[in-house]
Write a protein that holds these residues in place. Structure first.
Motif, PDB file in Angstrom:
ATOM      1  N   GLY A  23       0.810  -1.219   0.000  1.00 46.31           N
ATOM      2  CA  GLY A  23       0.000   0.000   0.000  1.00 46.31           C
ATOM      3  C   GLY A  23       0.839   1.264   0.000  1.00 46.31           C
ATOM      4  O   GLY A  23       0.488   2.243  -0.659  1.00 46.31           O
ATOM      5  N   VAL A  24       1.979   1.262   0.733  1.00 49.53           N
ATOM      6  CA  VAL A  24       2.802   2.476   0.729  1.00 49.53           C
ATOM      7  C   VAL A  24       3.398   2.711  -0.656  1.00 49.53           C
ATOM      8  O   VAL A  24       3.528   3.854  -1.102  1.00 49.53           O
ATOM      9  N   ALA A  25       3.738   1.616  -1.349  1.00 49.60           N
ATOM     10  CA  ALA A  25       4.270   1.776  -2.708  1.00 49.60           C
ATOM     11  C   ALA A  25       3.183   2.255  -3.663  1.00 49.60           C
ATOM     12  O   ALA A  25       3.418   3.139  -4.503  1.00 49.60           O
ATOM     13  N   PHE A  26       1.979   1.684  -3.555  1.00 52.28           N
ATOM     14  CA  PHE A  26       0.881   2.114  -4.419  1.00 52.28           C
ATOM     15  C   PHE A  26       0.443   3.540  -4.094  1.00 52.28           C
ATOM     16  O   PHE A  26       0.138   4.331  -4.984  1.00 52.28           O
ATOM     17  N   LEU A  27       0.401   3.870  -2.782  1.00 55.47           N
ATOM     18  CA  LEU A  27       0.041   5.225  -2.374  1.00 55.47           C
ATOM     19  C   LEU A  27       1.031   6.224  -2.936  1.00 55.47           C
ATOM     20  O   LEU A  27       0.651   7.270  -3.464  1.00 55.47           O
ATOM     21  N   LEU A 152      -7.095   6.619  -2.365  1.00 50.34           N
ATOM     22  CA  LEU A 152      -7.016   7.801  -1.516  1.00 50.34           C
ATOM     23  C   LEU A 152      -5.850   8.711  -1.893  1.00 50.34           C
ATOM     24  O   LEU A 152      -5.809   9.867  -1.475  1.00 50.34           O
ATOM     25  N   GLY A 153      -4.903   8.183  -2.674  1.00 50.39           N
ATOM     26  CA  GLY A 153      -3.694   8.924  -2.975  1.00 50.39           C
ATOM     27  C   GLY A 153      -3.894  10.328  -3.511  1.00 50.39           C
ATOM     28  O   GLY A 153      -3.375  11.294  -2.928  1.00 50.39           O
ATOM     29  N   PRO A 154      -4.638  10.522  -4.607  1.00 52.59           N
ATOM     30  CA  PRO A 154      -4.799  11.872  -5.140  1.00 52.59           C
ATOM     31  C   PRO A 154      -5.453  12.840  -4.157  1.00 52.59           C
ATOM     32  O   PRO A 154      -5.049  14.002  -4.054  1.00 52.59           O
TER      33      PRO A 154
END
Length: 479
Positions: A23-27, A152-154
């Motif tokens: 998740g941290v990499a995808f985020l 949630l990233g953007p």
């Protein structure tokens, strides 16, 4: 070892650890786009710096992804996963405190190395530890949790840029990775496959040098011109990429077994991946800049603008995957890229003076629908086109192709359409040309899908819906 039941406490902790790590990499992959204008304003360096901020990460990630999986098989999946977490966290701190563009680019390169250890390791932990009958549900939960992070990233990135600083989009990784590290150490057992043959370091070096040389030339030639350095990088990169299949042919344990490409369907599905994700990567990179630099959106507003696309992907990808199990992947892999390409062409209306409802929303909705139709059938087709014992290699190869597509898109598309923006400079008419080129690329992917994918191709339902693709870039990819 019979495997952990998913319903057990260790089984649940395993999924949490894997999802947090990936998740941290995808985020990180989904927050950076909306922060690029702010990074450009503070660090300067022009448009090429913004390209390198994205491509530095994608370069090492895509080049070393297969090696990362091989290292986990050989030396222990938990050990390599933890090493990836530590490296990614240290690099995130470096990004957050970077005093200049070159330092940020360097730390992004290191982040990509960490991601190359994290992403294949997260799924490998589940596949090697959870008992067979529970793996489908475990992967589904992992996909959902990782997808939420990417989705949630953007929004999170835009909020942090507007209320604090772009630096916090990188510093946010630190507490998340720390939790993942503790959970992994306490609850995840070690597994390894004892992979035969010598580690294919020559193959990893060839693909890294090849991609690095070509991308360096594509980004720097518009800035510095054709010099001995840029021209030499281009030649060296092309030669290294040409040498890669020769290295793989004679390697005892190749990163990509060349025998996989004897399957026309495997080759065709990867060509579809290359076309669709080249269009995707270039379009989303430039749209994030267009919204802020040309249309005057804040970083938060730009992040929220992608919300319809994200919601459509999350709601429909799994359902389309289930439909593809019944009707076969040929129809969705033909129709989906054409619909996605149409959405990108509609984004030519996202110009100064256009409202969100008229200029941006229709294109994003149609694009999201097309990607949702495409993603899961595409992944399942890749896996179904090879023998069971080659599923891992096929998945890794296809995942790497999707990253390389994004890497090349960010480097090539601005050059192809004559974009030279930077800082707060509007992108101008080059943005519209870029959307048309991206749309045509996606549509060509649909043509390739029609010509190469057989009717009624079997799928592997336990691996749907292609999360590795959908959880990357602004809430887009699922493996």
């Amino acid at each position: 070892m019979t495997g952990l039941p998913l319903a057990s406490v260790p089984g649940r902790w395993l999924v949490v650890a894997a999802a947090l790590g990936s998740g941290v990499a995808f985020l990180d992959g989904s927050v950076v786009n909306v922060a690029l204008p702010a990074i450009g304003r503070e660090l300067g360096g022009g448009f090429s710096v913004l390209q390198w901020v994205l491509d530095g990460y994608l370069l090492t990630l895509s080049a070393l992804l297969l090696l990362g999986g091989a290292l986990g098989d050989r030396y222990g999946r938990r050990r390599v996963f933890l090493a990836g977490l530590v490296l990614f966290t240290v690099a995130s701190l470096g990004c957050g405190f970077a005093p200049s563009g070159p330092v940020l680019i360097l730390t992004r390169l290191v982040q990509g190395v960490g991601g190359a250890l994290l992403i294949p390791g997260s799924l490998a932990l589940i596949d090697s530890t959870v008992r067979r009958e529970d793996r489908g549900r475990a992967i589904g939960r992992w996909a959902g949790l990782s997808g939420v992070a990417a989705a949630l990233g953007p929004f999170v990135g835009g909020w942090l840029v507007d209320t604090a600083s772009w630096r916090w989009i990188f510093l946010l990784n630190v507490p998340l990775a720390a939790v993942a590290f503790v959970v992994t150490v306490r609850h995840v057992p070690e597994t390894r496959a004892g992979a035969p043959g010598r580690l294919d370091l020559a193959g990893a070096a060839a693909v890294t040098a090849g991609l690095g040389g070509v991308v360096y030339a594509l980004i720097e030639i518009p800035v510095a011109g054709l010099t001995a350095v840029t021209g030499g990088a281009a030649v060296a990169g092309v030669l290294a990429l040409a040498a890669f299949p020769l290295v793989e042919r004679y390697a005892s344990a190749p990163l990509i077994p060349l025998s996989l490409f004897r399957s026309a369907q495997f080759t065709g599905a990867n060509l579809v991946t290359l076309a669709v994700y080249t269009g995707l990567g270039g379009a989303l990179f430039l749209l994030a800049l267009q919204l802020q630099q040309s249309l005057g959106y804040s970083a938060l507003a730009a992040g929220l603008a992608f919300l319809p696309f994200t919601v459509i992907m999350l709601l429909l990808s799994g359902r389309i995957g289930a439909l593809a199990q019944r009707i076969g992947p040929r129809a969705p892999m033909t129709v989906g890229p054409v619909v996605a390409g149409t959405g990108l062409v509609l984004l030519v209306r996202a110009v100064p003076g256009a409202s969100y409802a008229a200029g941006v929303l229709p294109g994003l909705v149609v694009f999201g629908l097309g990607m949702a139709i495409t993603v899961a059938p595409l992944t399942s087709t890749v896996l179904a086109s090879v023998a069971e014992e080659h599923v891992g290699a096929a998945s890794g190869a296809n995942n790497a192709v999707s990253r390389v597509a994004g890497l090349l898109a960010v480097a090539v598309l601005p050059l192809a359409v004559g974009l030279e923006g930077g800082g707060d400079a509007p992108l101008g008419p080059g943005f519209g040309r870029a959307m048309v080129v991206s749309g045509v690329l996606c549509m060509l992917g649909g043509v390739v899908g029609f010509l190469t994918v057989r009717r009624g191709t079997a799928v592997r339902p336990q691996l749907l819906p292609g999360v590795q693709h959908a959880c990357q870039e602004p809430g887009t990819r699922a493996p």
